[in-house]
Scaffold this motif. Sequence first.
Motif, PDB file in Angstrom:
ATOM      1  N   MET A 134      61.007 -12.638  29.123  1.00 33.22           N
ATOM      2  CA  MET A 134      61.466 -11.529  28.287  1.00 33.22           C
ATOM      3  C   MET A 134      61.367 -11.892  26.818  1.00 33.22           C
ATOM      4  SD  MET A 134      62.529  -8.439  28.306  1.00 33.22           S
ATOM      5  CE  MET A 134      63.250  -7.282  27.173  1.00 33.22           C
ATOM      6  N   GLN A 135      61.693 -13.173  26.511  1.00 30.57           N
ATOM      7  CA  GLN A 135      61.654 -13.627  25.120  1.00 30.57           C
ATOM      8  C   GLN A 135      60.237 -13.579  24.586  1.00 30.57           C
ATOM      9  OE1 GLN A 135      63.208 -17.535  24.579  1.00 30.57           O
ATOM     10  NE2 GLN A 135      62.647 -17.650  22.412  1.00 30.57           N
ATOM     11  N   ARG A 136      59.252 -14.035  25.397  1.00 30.31           N
ATOM     12  CA  ARG A 136      57.873 -14.057  24.936  1.00 30.31           C
ATOM     13  C   ARG A 136      57.278 -12.648  24.885  1.00 30.31           C
ATOM     14  NH1 ARG A 136      55.594 -19.435  28.126  1.00 30.31           N
ATOM     15  NH2 ARG A 136      56.928 -20.939  26.981  1.00 30.31           N
ATOM     16  N   ARG A 137      57.766 -11.757  25.769  1.00 25.27           N
ATOM     17  CA  ARG A 137      57.284 -10.391  25.717  1.00 25.27           C
ATOM     18  C   ARG A 137      57.724  -9.702  24.426  1.00 25.27           C
ATOM     19  NH1 ARG A 137      58.827  -6.919  30.787  1.00 25.27           N
ATOM     20  NH2 ARG A 137      57.622  -8.622  31.714  1.00 25.27           N
ATOM     21  N   ALA A 138      58.969  -9.922  24.016  1.00 20.79           N
ATOM     22  CA  ALA A 138      59.451  -9.349  22.753  1.00 20.79           C
ATOM     23  C   ALA A 138      58.695  -9.936  21.572  1.00 20.79           C
ATOM     24  CB  ALA A 138      60.945  -9.603  22.607  1.00 20.79           C
ATOM     25  N   ALA A 139      58.412 -11.244  21.656  1.00 18.20           N
ATOM     26  CA  ALA A 139      57.662 -11.897  20.575  1.00 18.20           C
ATOM     27  C   ALA A 139      56.278 -11.298  20.455  1.00 18.20           C
ATOM     28  CB  ALA A 139      57.590 -13.402  20.831  1.00 18.20           C
ATOM     29  N   ALA A 140      55.649 -10.987  21.587  1.00 19.74           N
ATOM     30  CA  ALA A 140      54.311 -10.407  21.559  1.00 19.74           C
ATOM     31  C   ALA A 140      54.318  -9.044  20.883  1.00 19.74           C
ATOM     32  CB  ALA A 140      53.771 -10.309  22.966  1.00 19.74           C
ATOM     33  N   ILE A 141      55.378  -8.271  21.140  1.00 27.39           N
ATOM     34  CA  ILE A 141      55.474  -6.953  20.499  1.00 27.39           C
ATOM     35  C   ILE A 141      55.558  -7.091  18.976  1.00 27.39           C
ATOM     36  CG2 ILE A 141      56.911  -4.889  20.274  1.00 27.39           C
ATOM     37  CD1 ILE A 141      57.688  -5.264  23.215  1.00 27.39           C
ATOM     38  N   TYR A 142      56.423  -8.014  18.517  1.00 23.13           N
ATOM     39  CA  TYR A 142      56.560  -8.223  17.066  1.00 23.13           C
ATOM     40  C   TYR A 142      55.261  -8.743  16.450  1.00 23.13           C
ATOM     41  CZ  TYR A 142      61.581  -7.412  17.135  1.00 23.13           C
ATOM     42  OH  TYR A 142      62.823  -6.836  17.264  1.00 23.13           O
ATOM     43  N   VAL A 143      54.580  -9.627  17.166  1.00 24.72           N
ATOM     44  CA  VAL A 143      53.313 -10.160  16.647  1.00 24.72           C
ATOM     45  C   VAL A 143      52.299  -9.035  16.471  1.00 24.72           C
ATOM     46  CG1 VAL A 143      51.328 -11.594  17.222  1.00 24.72           C
ATOM     47  CG2 VAL A 143      53.641 -12.493  17.527  1.00 24.72           C
ATOM     48  N   VAL A 144      52.211  -8.156  17.494  1.00 27.79           N
ATOM     49  CA  VAL A 144      51.287  -7.027  17.382  1.00 27.79           C
ATOM     50  C   VAL A 144      51.649  -6.138  16.203  1.00 27.79           C
ATOM     51  CG1 VAL A 144      50.491  -4.922  18.524  1.00 27.79           C
ATOM     52  CG2 VAL A 144      50.709  -7.050  19.823  1.00 27.79           C
ATOM     53  N   PHE A 145      52.943  -5.925  15.994  1.00 33.13           N
ATOM     54  CA  PHE A 145      53.394  -5.075  14.895  1.00 33.13           C
ATOM     55  C   PHE A 145      52.970  -5.648  13.549  1.00 33.13           C
ATOM     56  CE2 PHE A 145      56.671  -4.374  11.648  1.00 33.13           C
ATOM     57  CZ  PHE A 145      56.558  -3.010  11.476  1.00 33.13           C
ATOM     58  N   PHE A 146      53.234  -6.950  13.323  1.00 36.14           N
ATOM     59  CA  PHE A 146      52.902  -7.546  12.028  1.00 36.14           C
ATOM     60  C   PHE A 146      51.396  -7.654  11.809  1.00 36.14           C
ATOM     61  CE2 PHE A 146      57.327  -9.242  12.216  1.00 36.14           C
ATOM     62  CZ  PHE A 146      57.759  -8.733  11.007  1.00 36.14           C
ATOM     63  N   VAL A 147      50.665  -7.922  12.892  1.00 39.51           N
ATOM     64  CA  VAL A 147      49.199  -7.955  12.759  1.00 39.51           C
ATOM     65  C   VAL A 147      48.668  -6.567  12.397  1.00 39.51           C
ATOM     66  CG1 VAL A 147      47.051  -8.273  14.021  1.00 39.51           C
ATOM     67  CG2 VAL A 147      48.892  -9.937  14.261  1.00 39.51           C
ATOM     68  N   LEU A 148      49.257  -5.549  12.993  1.00 43.02           N
ATOM     69  CA  LEU A 148      48.831  -4.182  12.682  1.00 43.02           C
ATOM     70  C   LEU A 148      49.132  -3.835  11.218  1.00 43.02           C
ATOM     71  CD1 LEU A 148      47.691  -1.501  13.701  1.00 43.02           C
ATOM     72  CD2 LEU A 148      50.034  -0.853  14.362  1.00 43.02           C
ATOM     73  N   VAL A 149      50.308  -4.245  10.734  1.00 42.23           N
ATOM     74  CA  VAL A 149      50.658  -4.002   9.322  1.00 42.23           C
ATOM     75  C   VAL A 149      49.668  -4.709   8.403  1.00 42.23           C
ATOM     76  CG1 VAL A 149      52.379  -4.441   7.542  1.00 42.23           C
ATOM     77  CG2 VAL A 149      53.093  -3.582   9.774  1.00 42.23           C
ATOM     78  N   ALA A 150      49.325  -5.962   8.724  1.00 43.00           N
ATOM     79  CA  ALA A 150      48.376  -6.722   7.911  1.00 43.00           C
ATOM     80  C   ALA A 150      47.002  -6.054   7.912  1.00 43.00           C
ATOM     81  CB  ALA A 150      48.276  -8.151   8.429  1.00 43.00           C
ATOM     82  N   ALA A 151      46.598  -5.545   9.089  1.00 44.57           N
ATOM     83  CA  ALA A 151      45.288  -4.906   9.173  1.00 44.57           C
ATOM     84  C   ALA A 151      45.230  -3.623   8.345  1.00 44.57           C
ATOM     85  CB  ALA A 151      44.967  -4.608  10.635  1.00 44.57           C
ATOM     86  N   VAL A 152      46.306  -2.829   8.404  1.00 44.60           N
ATOM     87  CA  VAL A 152      46.342  -1.590   7.617  1.00 44.60           C
ATOM     88  C   VAL A 152      46.300  -1.904   6.127  1.00 44.60           C
ATOM     89  CG1 VAL A 152      47.740   0.412   7.018  1.00 44.60           C
ATOM     90  CG2 VAL A 152      47.518  -0.286   9.410  1.00 44.60           C
ATOM     91  N   ALA A 153      47.088  -2.895   5.704  1.00 41.71           N
ATOM     92  CA  ALA A 153      47.108  -3.263   4.282  1.00 41.71           C
ATOM     93  C   ALA A 153      45.740  -3.769   3.831  1.00 41.71           C
ATOM     94  CB  ALA A 153      48.183  -4.323   4.030  1.00 41.71           C
ATOM     95  N   PHE A 154      45.097  -4.575   4.676  1.00 40.29           N
ATOM     96  CA  PHE A 154      43.772  -5.099   4.323  1.00 40.29           C
ATOM     97  C   PHE A 154      42.741  -3.982   4.223  1.00 40.29           C
ATOM     98  CE2 PHE A 154      39.605  -6.694   5.650  1.00 40.29           C
ATOM     99  CZ  PHE A 154      39.380  -7.629   4.646  1.00 40.29           C
ATOM    100  N   SER A 155      42.821  -3.025   5.138  1.00 40.81           N
ATOM    101  CA  SER A 155      41.855  -1.908   5.110  1.00 40.81           C
ATOM    102  C   SER A 155      42.025  -1.087   3.841  1.00 40.81           C
ATOM    103  CB  SER A 155      42.041  -1.036   6.344  1.00 40.81           C
ATOM    104  OG  SER A 155      43.323  -0.430   6.345  1.00 40.81           O
ATOM    105  N   LEU A 156      43.260  -0.954   3.361  1.00 40.32           N
ATOM    106  CA  LEU A 156      43.481  -0.219   2.114  1.00 40.32           C
ATOM    107  C   LEU A 156      42.847  -0.926   0.921  1.00 40.32           C
ATOM    108  CD1 LEU A 156      47.187   0.980   2.552  1.00 40.32           C
ATOM    109  CD2 LEU A 156      45.101   2.356   2.683  1.00 40.32           C
ATOM    110  N   THR A 157      42.891  -2.255   0.929  1.00 41.43           N
ATOM    111  CA  THR A 157      42.269  -2.998  -0.176  1.00 41.43           C
ATOM    112  C   THR A 157      40.762  -2.835  -0.185  1.00 41.43           C
ATOM    113  OG1 THR A 157      42.070  -5.054   1.122  1.00 41.43           O
ATOM    114  CG2 THR A 157      44.121  -4.715  -0.126  1.00 41.43           C
TER     115      THR A 157
END
Length: 327
Positions: free
Chosen positions: A1-24
Motif C-alpha cells: 500500500m505504501q509503494r502504491r501511494a508513492a507511485a501515485i505521487y511520483v506520477v503526479f510530480f512527473v506530470l507537473v514537471a512535464a507540463v511545465a517543461f512543455s510550456l517552456t
Amino acid sequence: MQRRAAAIYVVFFVLVAAVAFSLTTVAQEPSVSVDGQNYSQGDTISAAGTEWTVNVNDGEGNLSTVNESARFTASIANNSSLLFVNGEYRPAPNGSGGGAGTGTGSPSPSTTGTPGTIGTSVSTGEGANNDSATRFRVVIANATPSNGSAGNASGNATNVTSFTLRQQFETSARLREDPSVADVPLTGENGTQYVRYRNGSTQPLDEYLPEPEVRNVSVGDSFPYKNNSTTVESVNTSGATLAWEGRLTRSQDFEEGSNVTLGGTTYVAQFPTNSTVTLSQNVSGYQAEQAAVTQFNNRILGLWGVVIISLFAAILIVALAYMPVRG
C-alpha cells in the motif's frame, strides 16, 4: 500500500514537471522592435548644425564629431611658475609654485569635451630636468583702479593689462656646481641669505646670483604655451587667461538600450544586427517592450523551477518508499 501511494505521487510530480517543461518549449519570447532610422559604419547624422559619424562594431558603437576650430582657454596664476624650454612655456612641476596653466576647454559656442591633439600633447612638468629649461615666476602688480577703489569683489582691477615673467634660479643646484662655495646658503639674523666661500668669506645671495631675466607680457601678445598658438586674452590681479583655437573631438558611446542625445533630442539605440544600429525617438515604447521581455524571462525561470522541484520531489518519494522498514 505504501509503494502504491508513492507511485501515485511520483506520477503526479512527473506530470507537473512535464507540463511545465512543455510550456517552456512552446512559449514565444516577445520581440523588441521600435521604429527608427537604421545606420551602418561610416554613416553620418546631422543634428542642430553638427555632423556626427556613426561607428558600429560587434553590437556596440559610438557617435563622433570633430570641431577643427574649437576655442580653449587656460589660466596662469599670479606667483606661479612656468618653464621656458624649446621656445615655449609649460607649467612647472607640482610642488614648484604650481597653479600655472590649468587648461579649461571651452569650445564655441557651447560644446563640451576634451581638447584634441593640438595643444594637449605636452604633459605638466615636462622639461623640468632639461638643462635648457628656464624657470620664470609670474608677477602681476597689484594695480589700483583709476577710481581709487581697492578693486571689485573678484579681485579684478580695471587698469591691469600686463604681467611680468621673472627668471628664477635653482639656487641649490647652482651652489653644488660651484666648487668655490658651500652647497647650502647661510641665513643671517635679519633673514638675509648669504653664500659662504671656501676661504671663509661671505656674500649676499642676491649679489652672488646673476641678474634675472625679466620679460613683460601684455594683453593681445602672442604667448607660446604648450605647443599652442596662444594669445593673452585678459589679465587681472590674480592671474592671466590665455586663449587659442584647436581640434576638439567629442564622442558618445552607445550599446543596446542606451540613450543618445543629439541636438536636444533623445534617441534609444537598438541593434538589429551586429553591424547596424537603429536610433529611435520612441524611448518609452522601447522600455515597455524591454520590460515585457524581462517579465517573460522571469516566468520561464519560474517554470524551470517547477520542473526541477517536481523531479526532485518524485525522486525523493521513490527513495523513501523503498527504504527498509524495521520489524
